[in-house]
Enzyme design. Structure first.
Site, PDB file in Angstrom:
ATOM      1  N   GLY A  32       0.836  -1.194   0.000  1.00 34.80           N
ATOM      2  CA  GLY A  32       0.000   0.000   0.000  1.00 34.80           C
ATOM      3  C   GLY A  32       0.869   1.242   0.000  1.00 34.80           C
ATOM      4  CG  ASN A  33       1.298   3.002  -2.739  1.00 35.43           C
ATOM      5  OD1 ASN A  33       0.369   3.477  -3.391  1.00 35.43           O
ATOM      6  ND2 ASN A  33       1.816   1.815  -3.003  1.00 35.43           N
ATOM      7  N   GLY A  50       8.724   0.176   0.869  1.00 31.29           N
ATOM      8  CA  GLY A  50       9.177  -0.913   1.714  1.00 31.29           C
ATOM      9  C   GLY A  50       9.488  -0.577   3.148  1.00 31.29           C
ATOM     10  CD  GLU A  81       1.743   0.541  -8.077  1.00 26.34           C
ATOM     11  OE1 GLU A  81       1.684   1.318  -9.059  1.00 26.34           O
ATOM     12  OE2 GLU A  81       1.673  -0.687  -8.183  1.00 26.34           O
ATOM     13  CG  HIS A 100      -2.440   1.271  -3.958  1.00 26.29           C
ATOM     14  ND1 HIS A 100      -3.515   0.517  -4.364  1.00 26.29           N
ATOM     15  CD2 HIS A 100      -1.337   0.505  -4.175  1.00 26.29           C
ATOM     16  CE1 HIS A 100      -3.086  -0.648  -4.821  1.00 26.29           C
ATOM     17  NE2 HIS A 100      -1.767  -0.687  -4.703  1.00 26.29           N
ATOM     18  CG  HIS A 102      -2.582  -4.280  -1.499  1.00 29.89           C
ATOM     19  ND1 HIS A 102      -1.285  -4.732  -1.527  1.00 29.89           N
ATOM     20  CD2 HIS A 102      -2.684  -3.399  -2.522  1.00 29.89           C
ATOM     21  CE1 HIS A 102      -0.623  -4.143  -2.520  1.00 29.89           C
ATOM     22  NE2 HIS A 102      -1.455  -3.323  -3.131  1.00 29.89           N
ATOM     23  CG  HIS A 163      -2.679  -4.002  -7.634  1.00 24.93           C
ATOM     24  ND1 HIS A 163      -1.749  -3.407  -8.461  1.00 24.93           N
ATOM     25  CD2 HIS A 163      -2.253  -3.730  -6.379  1.00 24.93           C
ATOM     26  CE1 HIS A 163      -0.812  -2.816  -7.751  1.00 24.93           C
ATOM     27  NE2 HIS A 163      -1.105  -2.994  -6.464  1.00 24.93           N
TER      28      HIS A 163
END
Length: 220
Positions: A32-33, A50, A81, A100, A102, A163
């Site tokens: 995620g970001n 990361g 991303e 973003h 998941h 995704h």
């Protein structure tokens, strides 16, 4: 060194939203970001690639120039991303926060390429309609970014096929709210499909709910 009065506040907001994203189960581990645009500028504050959210601090964040895509602040590598986030900011002048995730149920809908319809009022309010599925593309590239922008349109959430999902808003806190509501709506959709055929909100009702949310909901 970049000196803008809103940069520090924007960094604080990104860290807070990132930690809440992780704490509420919208992402697992380092995936995620999150990004936010510094008001009145073309500067984008982005989470690094990361890095564990529990240990993330403001000095770990990366500042990107939206026009050149160059890193102008921070020393770490930005989210993989980044192109997805930058494409959304370029397409949507009203967006100042992008998240973003998941999350489980939204990702399940993305895996079966099934949009989340407007079946509950809070989703209609924060998203502005159904959550469409963007055509699949490998992560990190311009194809994924372009597909996401196209499927997002003028709404505030989009599913990325196989995704996850992306929520956007006029603040990064709003992008978090969108992401939380979409995940809850995806859960309701999955359960409702097991019980029977869900009844959807009409286009007119969705428009009314969205307009009321933008103009009079909360302490406006």
């Amino acid at each position: 060194m970049i000196d803008h009065p809103d940069l520090s506040r924007t960094k604080t907001e990104v860290v807070e939203a990132s930690k809440k994203m992780h704490a509420t189960g919208l992402v697992t581990a380092v995936w995620g970001n999150v990004t936010a645009r510094v008001p009145g500028t073309d500067l984008i504050v982005a989470t690094p690639s990361g890095v564990e959210y529990e240990t993330m601090t403001e000095d770990m964040l990366v500042v990107i120039d939206l026009n050149t895509e160059e890193r102008v602040g921070g020393t770490l590598k930005p989210t993989s991303e980044l192109l997805l986030h930058l494409a959304i900011y370029r397409a949507r002048a009203d967006v100042f926060g992008v998240m973003h995730t998941h999350s489980l149920y939204a990702s399940a809908c993305a895996v079966v390429h099934k949009e989340i319809p407007p079946l509950v009022e809070d989703m209609a309010q924060v998203v502005g309609g159904s959550v469409s599925v963007a055509k699949y593309a490998l992560p990190g590239g311009t194809e994924l970014a372009n597909n996401a922008v196209k499927a997002l349109g003028n709404k505030n959430a989009v599913l990325l096929a196989n995704h996850g999902m992306v929520g956007v808003g006029d603040t990064v806190a709003e992008a978090l709210r969108v992401s939380q509501v979409v995940e809850k709506s995806a859960q309701i959709f999955a359960v409702a499909k097991q019980l029977g055929n869900p009844f959807l909100l009409s286009h007119e009702d969705v428009e009314w709910l969205r307009d009321a949310y933008k103009t009079s909901y909360g302490q406006k």
